[in-house]
Design an enzyme around this catalytic site. Sequence first.
Site, PDB file in Angstrom:
ATOM      1  N   ASP A  45       4.634   7.176  11.240  1.00  0.00           N
ATOM      2  CA  ASP A  45       4.723   7.070   9.776  1.00  0.00           C
ATOM      3  C   ASP A  45       3.389   6.599   9.200  1.00  0.00           C
ATOM      4  O   ASP A  45       2.979   7.008   8.112  1.00  0.00           O
ATOM      5  CB  ASP A  45       5.837   6.090   9.392  1.00  0.00           C
ATOM      6  N   GLY A  46       2.724   5.693   9.940  1.00  0.00           N
ATOM      7  CA  GLY A  46       1.418   5.194   9.500  1.00  0.00           C
ATOM      8  C   GLY A  46       0.409   6.333   9.359  1.00  0.00           C
ATOM      9  O   GLY A  46      -0.422   6.329   8.447  1.00  0.00           O
ATOM     10  N   HIS A  50      -1.744   7.749   5.953  1.00  0.00           N
ATOM     11  CA  HIS A  50      -3.169   8.105   5.860  1.00  0.00           C
ATOM     12  C   HIS A  50      -3.327   9.505   5.274  1.00  0.00           C
ATOM     13  O   HIS A  50      -4.197   9.735   4.423  1.00  0.00           O
ATOM     14  CB  HIS A  50      -3.835   8.039   7.240  1.00  0.00           C
ATOM     15  N   ASN A 122       4.750   3.977   0.253  1.00  0.00           N
ATOM     16  CA  ASN A 122       5.683   2.956   0.762  1.00  0.00           C
ATOM     17  C   ASN A 122       5.878   1.807  -0.224  1.00  0.00           C
ATOM     18  O   ASN A 122       6.961   1.546  -0.670  1.00  0.00           O
ATOM     19  CB  ASN A 122       5.152   2.349   2.065  1.00  0.00           C
ATOM     20  N   GLU A 123       4.779   1.083  -0.498  1.00  0.00           N
ATOM     21  CA  GLU A 123       4.896  -0.106  -1.336  1.00  0.00           C
ATOM     22  C   GLU A 123       3.538  -0.659  -1.741  1.00  0.00           C
ATOM     23  O   GLU A 123       2.505  -0.252  -1.207  1.00  0.00           O
ATOM     24  CB  GLU A 123       5.679  -1.229  -0.615  1.00  0.00           C
ATOM     25  N   ASP A 150       5.044 -16.924  -1.228  1.00  0.00           N
ATOM     26  CA  ASP A 150       4.004 -16.252  -0.442  1.00  0.00           C
ATOM     27  C   ASP A 150       3.538 -14.952  -1.081  1.00  0.00           C
ATOM     28  O   ASP A 150       2.384 -14.569  -0.961  1.00  0.00           O
ATOM     29  CB  ASP A 150       4.519 -15.951   0.971  1.00  0.00           C
ATOM     30  N   ALA A 185       9.265 -15.392   0.713  1.00  0.00           N
ATOM     31  CA  ALA A 185       9.365 -16.852   0.810  1.00  0.00           C
ATOM     32  C   ALA A 185       9.143 -17.554  -0.529  1.00  0.00           C
ATOM     33  O   ALA A 185       8.185 -18.317  -0.710  1.00  0.00           O
ATOM     34  CB  ALA A 185       8.367 -17.380   1.847  1.00  0.00           C
ATOM     35  N   GLN A 225      -5.731  -2.500   1.870  1.00  0.00           N
ATOM     36  CA  GLN A 225      -5.712  -3.867   1.328  1.00  0.00           C
ATOM     37  C   GLN A 225      -7.025  -4.173   0.637  1.00  0.00           C
ATOM     38  O   GLN A 225      -8.087  -3.928   1.193  1.00  0.00           O
ATOM     39  CB  GLN A 225      -5.493  -4.853   2.484  1.00  0.00           C
TER      40      GLN A 225
HETATM   41  P1  NAP Z   1       1.173  -1.081  11.018  1.00  0.00           P
HETATM   42  O1  NAP Z   1       1.232  -2.556  10.830  1.00  0.00           O
HETATM   43  O2  NAP Z   1       0.333  -0.527  12.136  1.00  0.00           O
HETATM   44  O3  NAP Z   1       2.644  -0.461  11.185  1.00  0.00           O
HETATM   45  C1  NAP Z   1       3.722  -0.895  10.491  1.00  0.00           C
HETATM   46  C2  NAP Z   1       5.007  -0.248  11.012  1.00  0.00           C
HETATM   47  O4  NAP Z   1       5.713   0.240   9.875  1.00  0.00           O
HETATM   48  C3  NAP Z   1       4.830   0.928  11.988  1.00  0.00           C
HETATM   49  O5  NAP Z   1       5.769   0.798  13.026  1.00  0.00           O
HETATM   50  C4  NAP Z   1       5.145   2.122  11.112  1.00  0.00           C
HETATM   51  O6  NAP Z   1       5.695   3.215  11.820  1.00  0.00           O
HETATM   52  C5  NAP Z   1       6.202   1.549  10.197  1.00  0.00           C
HETATM   53  N1  NAP Z   1       6.427   2.283   8.962  1.00  0.00           N
HETATM   54  C6  NAP Z   1       5.521   2.778   8.081  1.00  0.00           C
HETATM   55  N2  NAP Z   1       6.146   3.376   7.053  1.00  0.00           N
HETATM   56  C7  NAP Z   1       7.475   3.278   7.299  1.00  0.00           C
HETATM   57  C8  NAP Z   1       8.643   3.700   6.606  1.00  0.00           C
HETATM   58  N3  NAP Z   1       8.556   4.319   5.424  1.00  0.00           N
HETATM   59  N4  NAP Z   1       9.852   3.406   7.139  1.00  0.00           N
HETATM   60  C9  NAP Z   1       9.948   2.747   8.310  1.00  0.00           C
HETATM   61  N5  NAP Z   1       8.895   2.322   9.016  1.00  0.00           N
HETATM   62  C10 NAP Z   1       7.668   2.585   8.510  1.00  0.00           C
HETATM   63  O7  NAP Z   1       0.657  -0.476   9.642  1.00  0.00           O
HETATM   64  P2  NAP Z   1       0.469   1.016   9.193  1.00  0.00           P
HETATM   65  O8  NAP Z   1       0.873   1.959  10.300  1.00  0.00           O
HETATM   66  O9  NAP Z   1      -0.879   1.146   8.600  1.00  0.00           O
HETATM   67  O10 NAP Z   1       1.570   1.082   8.051  1.00  0.00           O
HETATM   68  C11 NAP Z   1       1.439   0.351   6.856  1.00  0.00           C
HETATM   69  C12 NAP Z   1       2.810  -0.078   6.503  1.00  0.00           C
HETATM   70  O11 NAP Z   1       3.186  -1.143   7.352  1.00  0.00           O
HETATM   71  C13 NAP Z   1       2.975  -0.639   5.132  1.00  0.00           C
HETATM   72  O12 NAP Z   1       3.158   0.370   4.174  1.00  0.00           O
HETATM   73  C14 NAP Z   1       4.182  -1.532   5.298  1.00  0.00           C
HETATM   74  O13 NAP Z   1       5.376  -0.886   4.905  1.00  0.00           O
HETATM   75  C15 NAP Z   1       4.277  -1.785   6.775  1.00  0.00           C
HETATM   76  N6  NAP Z   1       4.269  -3.223   7.033  1.00  0.00           N
HETATM   77  C16 NAP Z   1       5.395  -3.767   7.499  1.00  0.00           C
HETATM   78  C17 NAP Z   1       5.472  -5.139   7.698  1.00  0.00           C
HETATM   79  C18 NAP Z   1       6.750  -5.724   8.216  1.00  0.00           C
HETATM   80  O14 NAP Z   1       7.694  -4.955   8.486  1.00  0.00           O
HETATM   81  N7  NAP Z   1       6.845  -7.023   8.324  1.00  0.00           N
HETATM   82  C19 NAP Z   1       4.364  -5.943   7.432  1.00  0.00           C
HETATM   83  C20 NAP Z   1       3.213  -5.348   6.948  1.00  0.00           C
HETATM   84  C21 NAP Z   1       3.167  -3.971   6.742  1.00  0.00           C
HETATM   85  P3  NAP Z   1       4.883   4.087  12.879  1.00  0.00           P
HETATM   86  O15 NAP Z   1       4.802   3.270  14.121  1.00  0.00           O
HETATM   87  O16 NAP Z   1       5.738   5.313  13.030  1.00  0.00           O
HETATM   88  O17 NAP Z   1       3.536   4.393  12.299  1.00  0.00           O
END
Ligand code: NAP
Length: 266
Positions: A45-46, A50, A122-123, A150, A185, A225
């Site tokens: 998904d990440g 991109h 996403n957000e 937070d 939080a 970010q």
């Molecule tokens: P990352 O920290 O490497 O990966 C974050 C995880 O979120 C990966 O497992 C990714 O899936 C998954 N993900 C992304 N979009 C999703 C969706 N729409 N539904 C379910 N899972 C999803 O960061 P990144 O790959 O650059 O992705 C950025 C995203 O990370 C942000 O948009 C945010 O949603 C998420 N994030 C989550 C948290 C948390 O859950 N605590 C904290 C910070 C950011 P894949 O492994 O398939 O790429």
Amino acid sequence: MKFAIQSRNDEYSNELMDRAKTYLSDFGLEWNEQSPDIVISIGGDGTLLHAFHRYREQLSTVAFVGIHTGHLGFYADWKPSEIEKLVISIAKHQFEVIQYPLLEATINYRNTEEQSVYLALNESTIKSPDVTLVMDVELNDSHFERFRGDGLCMSTPSGSTAYNKALGGAVIHPSLEAMQLTEMASINNRVFRTVGAPLVLPAHHVCVLKPVKAPDFMVTIDHLQLLHKDVKSIQYRVAKEKVRFARFRPFPFWTRVHDSFIDSDV
Ligand code: NAP
């Protein structure tokens, strides 16, 4: 038809990218990274996040599809073993396009008329770089609450399974044009009060965050970010633009939620 491929850039994703590129070219499709009709994301998904930001200016003409080379994703829902099937469907133009809502974030600054406008798949999250985040939250021009904690997260329906879910937000079907505000939080005691529950806002509502003290914030837009200084306000609403996904077969959203979070055999 013109295509482009976004790879996560690991060895396996790159190998699949080369195969898909060869197959599609053999079918007479044109590899064109500048103005593709379809973008194939290979990774997770990440990786699709991109790809989305890379083609952010072409959302009305580009359709996305994702192959996962790790676990099943929400945007990346094709298995590597299905690559031939996917290529044939793309080559024969056998797909419909479904559209999901996006989030628009507009940042206004104190001493300038300039704005920063972003689209998130996403957000978007807001955090203070060092101290507790203190923000007045306005909904449709009315003061709603003073948030201390937070951070805050505003997510799209398709992003509701990502960071939003980890914050206790609801999973929202992407056919709903909405955005969801969740707290990170929050401080809640006899002096400070927030609603303490996620808020789901419809497309015609506007949420504005106004700094109470420190005007510098870490703002995320999906995986991006940035530190924004001297912020006057941050406005969120459901964007008028949508993201287009190429759909080749039924794979209902709730089945994806089940397969991703409940039954991990897939
Ligand atoms: P990352 O920290 O490497 O990966 C974050 C995880 O979120 C990966 O497992 C990714 O899936 C998954 N993900 C992304 N979009 C999703 C969706 N729409 N539904 C379910 N899972 C999803 O960061 P990144 O790959 O650059 O992705 C950025 C995203 O990370 C942000 O948009 C945010 O949603 C998420 N994030 C989550 C948290 C948390 O859950 N605590 C904290 C910070 C950011 P894949 O492994 O398939 O790429």
